[in-house]
Design an enzyme around this catalytic site. Structure first.
Site, mmCIF file in Angstrom:
data_model
loop_
_atom_site.group_PDB
_atom_site.id
_atom_site.type_symbol
_atom_site.label_atom_id
_atom_site.label_comp_id
_atom_site.label_asym_id
_atom_site.label_seq_id
_atom_site.Cartn_x
_atom_site.Cartn_y
_atom_site.Cartn_z
ATOM 1 C CE LYS A 167 -4.390 -1.444 0.633
ATOM 2 N NZ LYS A 167 -5.519 -1.007 -0.210
ATOM 3 C CE LYS A 181 -10.373 -3.482 -3.419
ATOM 4 N NZ LYS A 181 -9.402 -3.040 -4.430
#
EC number: 4.2.1.113
Length: 320
Positions: free
Chosen positions: A133, A235
């Site tokens: 991230k 997703k």
């Protein structure tokens, strides 16, 4: 004879899970279990705060309405993305459409410690892929960490996720600290900038491949070949019914893009289904499912090899 149960649940999260500047203390969701004769199918409905357009409460209302319709022999799916996905998974299990084979490999989430990552990758079969991230700290720091990891592990490929955190200037500051010789080993950087145009410009200028994630859910998004775009990150919990997920995967593959099935921090039950969806729709591509360690328990179906305790269905709150 059709029958159904709906369960509501809440899982404590590890401290330090932050989504869109808000701490996620619990993961809240629902399960639906459909039965038709001897057959059974489960689905998870867990809107992700800050990312899903619907709330947990709205999803619950829509799910209960849909289940009652299904019991009356209506097979139309709900519109709400998380409810459509969970309902379609339950139906796909019930009818045998969703294969049992699963890809339980997961690209490990790395915090920036190369020694820790080397240990985690040691047992990983095939290509060494990890996820980092970026965009949570200074862009320069992110660039230095990524460069360090790529330098320390010569066969490593990284997937980076910026969640649109950077201005074009910040994105360039990040790239400046990544050795150009290492940039081809960045498999992709998800959504570096706030706009798609800025992200595409970044890819052209730096040679760092990018991937679309949030963009897929914007009404004006179309699948098209674009210089510097190498992948899409799907997703399903935020996307909708399984048929829509399949269509997005097919559209990406038709353009030669990598399609990655990715977690929205589902429970163990949802993650095991995503592992099956990945094996079915994106065979050979490592899914992004390394989120179970953020939770303090598993539910109904455990993830293979996880040491977390697992609750059974009788320990959940039943709504129907």
């Amino acid at each position: 004879m059709r029958s159904a149960q709906v369960y509501r649940w809440q899982i404590p999260m590890d401290a330090g899970v932050v989504l869109r500047d808000r701490r996620l203390k619990t993961r809240d969701g629902l399960y639906v279990c459909l039965r038709d004769g001897e057959r059974e199918g489960w689905g998870e409905i867990s809107p992700l705060p800050g990312f899903s357009s619907e709330t947990w409460e709205e999803a619950q209302t829509a799910l209960l309405t849909w289940v009652n319709d299904w019991l009356q022999r209506s097979d139309a799916l709900p519109e709400m993305p998380s409810v459509a996905f969970g309902a379609s998974c339950a139906l796909a299990e019930l009818t045998g459409v969703l294969p049992a084979a699963a890809d339980y490999r997961a690209a490990p989430l790395c915090t920036g410690d190369p020694d820790d990552l080397v240990l985690r990758l040691a047992d990983m079969p095939g290509e060494k892929i990890a996820k980092v991230k970026v965009g949570l700290y200074e862009a320069v720091r992110d660039g230095m960490v990524v460069n360090l990891l790529l330098e320390a592990i010569p066969d490593l490929h990284l997937r980076l996720d910026a969640n649109r955190a950077w201005t074009p200037l910040k994105a360039q500051q990040f790239a400046k600290y990544v050795n150009p010789d290492y940039r081809p080993r960045i498999a992709f950087l998800e959504e570096p900038c706030k706009t798609r145009d800025d992200s595409c410009a970044f890819a052209r200028e730096t040679g760092i491949a990018i991937a679309w994630d949030e963009s897929l859910r914007e009404p004006d998004f179309v699948f098209e070949a674009q210089e510097g775009v190498s992948a899409v990150v799907i997703k399903p919990m935020l996307t909708g019914a399984l048929d829509k997920v399949r269509a997005q995967v097919a559209a990406a593959h038709a353009l030669g893009l990598t399609a990655v099935i990715s977690s929205s921090i589902e429970s163990s039950l949802g993650l095991t289904q995503l592992a099956r969806i990945a094996a079915w729709l994106t065979p050979g591509t490592l899914p992004g499912l390394d989120t179970l360690h953020l939770m303090q328990t598993q539910q109904v179906r455990p993830w293979p090899g996880s040491a977390l305790p697992c609750l059974n269905r009788d320990e959940l709150e039943r709504l129907l």
